[in-house]
Design an enzyme around this catalytic site. Structure first.
Site, short mmCIF file in Angstrom:
data_model
loop_
_atom_site.label_atom_id
_atom_site.label_comp_id
_atom_site.label_asym_id
_atom_site.label_seq_id
_atom_site.Cartn_x
_atom_site.Cartn_y
_atom_site.Cartn_z
N LYS A 116 -14.50 -1.26 40.27
CA LYS A 116 -13.13 -2.10 40.67
C LYS A 116 -14.15 -1.92 41.50
O LYS A 116 -13.71 -3.13 43.17
CB LYS A 116 -12.04 -2.49 40.54
CG LYS A 116 -11.83 -3.04 39.53
CD LYS A 116 -10.43 -3.04 39.35
CE LYS A 116 -9.41 -4.01 37.39
NZ LYS A 116 -10.60 -3.07 37.16
N GLU A 191 -4.06 -0.62 46.71
CA GLU A 191 -4.73 -1.69 47.54
C GLU A 191 -3.28 -2.54 47.73
O GLU A 191 -2.90 -1.96 47.19
CB GLU A 191 -5.07 -3.28 46.74
CG GLU A 191 -4.78 -3.36 45.95
CD GLU A 191 -6.32 -4.08 45.24
OE1 GLU A 191 -6.75 -4.80 45.19
OE2 GLU A 191 -5.31 -5.06 44.35
N ARG A 283 -16.39 -11.72 30.26
CA ARG A 283 -16.51 -11.63 28.61
C ARG A 283 -15.24 -12.83 28.51
O ARG A 283 -14.76 -13.37 30.04
CB ARG A 283 -15.28 -10.12 28.65
CG ARG A 283 -13.99 -9.90 28.68
CD ARG A 283 -13.35 -9.65 28.30
NE ARG A 283 -12.29 -8.62 29.18
CZ ARG A 283 -11.07 -8.85 29.18
NH1 ARG A 283 -11.28 -10.61 29.11
NH2 ARG A 283 -10.62 -8.82 30.11
#
Length: 658
Positions: A116, A191, A283
């Protein structure tokens, strides 16, 4: 041309892929662990290959075993489903190297989005809005709250909200441990946490010829522990301008990584309408049916076609109506979302129009389930039982239809989140579209549908149905009620363990019928072995009763109630010492955080159990002294095993009377 597909997965997603393959005339191959030998996905496939072992690491996470199964079964393509190895670039490369078709995006695209931290940098370079990210060591002076997130994987694992600096170290340690266990990678980052943000994602579909579709948005804001519970499309908070901007960003993200196939670009949307990139799921998503419903597409069919080289039309289809999906989990929201396991005796929803694909032309109810009557819920895998999807011309109608179907469902087995889902769908704020990712945490919807009176009435019905069954099976005078006396005497007493604690049901048979001694406001109208009709406040209601050994399940307009028939006499070996703390579920003890002989406080964490890929703290129910610690880190425990014994502190014990 693809002729036979192996699905490198299990349960509901395997059944979903098999359904489309069957429609297209494509052969199917299932793989299964020893725990899944009797799973519906195994029996529905054309061929099935055993993966020896129980845990994911021994079975569904073994790329070599999966590729060997594909070769041995004559499959020419592999569909990864979701979870397990579905976003593993190494597995995708191994499939391609084996000469098989990979029904998913290129390994390079998976790799680009797999971490990420790096993915956010790549998206920022592509012009997609992102939140700033920090390493846990560099948060000094940063405003709280922060969100600690696992760099690999998703599904809420390895995530913690931190509201103060002193909480950071513990949250990072816990997130790293959970991420390492779930994904084999303990890397985490921080974050800013959007306190009232919404989780909104865009479904993309891309071919190998340069065409990328953005198939609208899905709102996934109703979550527990950062895992989605309710998803819908379109989002009640997204207008046309925001939809166009998010769709353009999603298309840019897909093109930036050379995406191919079905995928999802996820965003957080602030309460000011600003959106920020979260991650790209390379996916098919669990919640893909809501997009299929509103756009009238089969995303699995498109995955297969794109893998075969087919082009997408220049323009995507147009959305219609509204769809809502709920995830039915074997977990107890009222017990800190504790997962359940064991036999599922019955699983039935009425009014289902389709399973796994399709819907009616105007409105419909779809069921995608990984279980059937008699399935056994394992501790080794995710506790999701099924997804239920309602599509209707309006959001209000879809919510109403879905709530009614769930409320009437017969789910006899481990505790589920069914009642919570019904309450969400009927909640005024949800109906008004006023939700965000903190909705469940503050709304207090984890209360069962059946209140205290309803539980007592359900216990009465259980007792009367059992009495009726006993009389029906009697060899002598079966028409005479059990316990009937010509003259008044002591009534019948039966005990049940219930959501309200132990309940004693007292009733007697008189000349004018059955008298419920503790429920004088209830009139018993009729009894039968499987149903009891009562009248309350002038309204008659039927309660359906099902018995499985000592377990009793009562379904009625009051709400479903699970009971356990208590024996009249307790065997000496079945008793536990006072103050015993029992394992709430089977699992592995991953940490012991209390000290033997030490003083503990109510709510204090004593140890941590890991079950169904999540970690669950076990806390002290009261103040006292930890006088016995029966487990150590690494121990495997069964549900009901004694973990510890807590006794009152010496100064808290009651003085003895002279």
């Amino acid at each position: 041309m693809i002729t036979r597909v192996l699905v490198a997965n299990r349960g509901e997603i395997a059944r979903r892929v098999f359904r489309t393959c069957a429609t297209l005339g494509i052969g199917t191959v299932a793989v299964f662990s020893d725990a899944d030998a009797d799973s519906p996905h195994v029996t529905e496939a054309d061929l099935a290959v055993r993966l020896p072992g129980l845990t994911p690491g021994e079975t569904y996470l073994r790329a070599d075993a999966l590729i060997a199964a594909a070769r041995g079964s004559g499959a020419d393509a592999v569909h990864p489903g979701y979870g397990f190895l579905s976003e593993n670039a190494g597995f995708a490369r191994a499939v391609l190297a084996a000469g098989l078709v990979w029904i998913g995006p290129p390994p390079e695209a998976i790799e680009a989005m797999g971490a990420k931290v790096e993915a956010k940098k790549l998206m920022a370079d592509a012009g997609v809005p992102v939140l700033p990210e920090l390493s846990p060591e560099d948060v000094a002076g940063t405003r709280f709250p922060l969100l600690v997130k696992a760099s690999a994987g998703g599904g809420g694992r390895g995530m913690r909200i931190v509201r103060a600096a002193e909480e950071l170290a513990g949250a990072v340690a816990a997130a790293r441990a959970e991420a390492a266990s779930a994904f084999g990678d303990g890397t985490v980052f921080c974050e800013p946490y959007l306190e009232h943000g919404r989780h909104v994602e865009i479904q993309v579909l891309a071919d190998a010829h340069g065409t990328v579709w953005a198939l609208g948005e899905r709102d996934c804001s109703v979550q527990r522990r950062y895992q989605k519970v309710v998803e819908e499309s379109p989002s009640p908070a997204v207008d046309e301008k925001l939809r166009d901007a998010m769709s353009a960003a999603a298309v840019a993200a897909a093109k930036a990584i050379g995406y191919r196939g079905a995928g999802t670009v996820e965003f957080m949307v602030s309460d000011q309408g600003e959106f920020y990139f979260l991650e790209t799921n390379t996916r098919l998503q669990v919640e893909h049916p809501v997009t299929e419903a509103v756009f009238g597409v089969d995303l699995v069919a498109w995955q297969l076609a794109i893998a075969d080289g087919a082009p997408l039309p220049a323009q995507p289809p147009v959305s219609r109506g509204h769809a809502i999906e709920v995830r039915l989990y074997a977990e107890d929201p009222a017990a800190d979302w504790r997962p359940g396991s064991g036999p599922l005796h019955r699983f039935s929803l009425s009014g289902v129009d389709s399973e796994f694909t399709g819907a009616t032309a105007e409105r419909g109810l779809r069921l995608d389930a990984g279980v059937v009557d008699g399935s056994v819920i394992s501790t080794h895998y995710d506790p999701m039982l099924a997804k239920v999807i309602a599509w209707a011309p309006t959001r209000a109608e879809a919510a109403r239809r879905l709530a009614a179907a769930l409320a009437d469902a017969r789910v006899h087995g481990p505790a589920t989140n069914r009642d919570l889902l019904v309450r969400v769908l009927r909640d005024e704020d949800f109906r008004a579209g006023k939700v965000d990712t903190g909705f469940l945490a503050r709304q207090g919807l984890d209360v069962p549908l059946a209140d205290e009176q309803a539980v007592r009435i359900s216990a009465l019905a259980a007792a009367l149905a059992e009495a009726a069954a006993n009389r029906a099976g009697a060899g002598v005078q079966p028409s005479v009620p059990g316990g009937w006396r010509n003259l008044h005497s002591t009534g019948q007493v039966k005990g049940y363990d219930s959501p309200q604690g132990t309940i004693e049901v007292r009733y007697r048979f008189g000349r004018d019928g059955i008298v419920a001694e503790d429920l004088p406001e209830v009139t018993v109208v009729s009894t039968a072995p499987e149903a009891v009709v009562v009248e309350l406040g002038g309204v008659r209601r039927k309660l359906h009763v099902a018995r499985y050994g000592e377990q009793v399940f009562v379904d009625s307009p009051f709400g479903g109630v699970a009971l356990r028939r208590l024996p009249r006499f307790v065997e000496p070996g079945d008793a536990h010492a006072e103050g015993s703390l029992l394992a709430p579920m089977p699992g592995t003890v991953v940490a012991v955080t209390a000290t033997l002989g030490g003083t503990v406080r109510a709510g204090q964490e004593l140890l941590v159990l890991e079950a169904m890929k999540m970690q669950h703290p076990v806390r002290s129910p009261a103040d006292g002294v930890l006088t016995e610690l029966a487990v150590t880190a690494g121990a495997q425990v069964e549900a009901g095993a004694v973990l510890a014994v807590i006794e009152p502190a010496p100064n808290e014990q009651q003085p003895m009377e002279d």
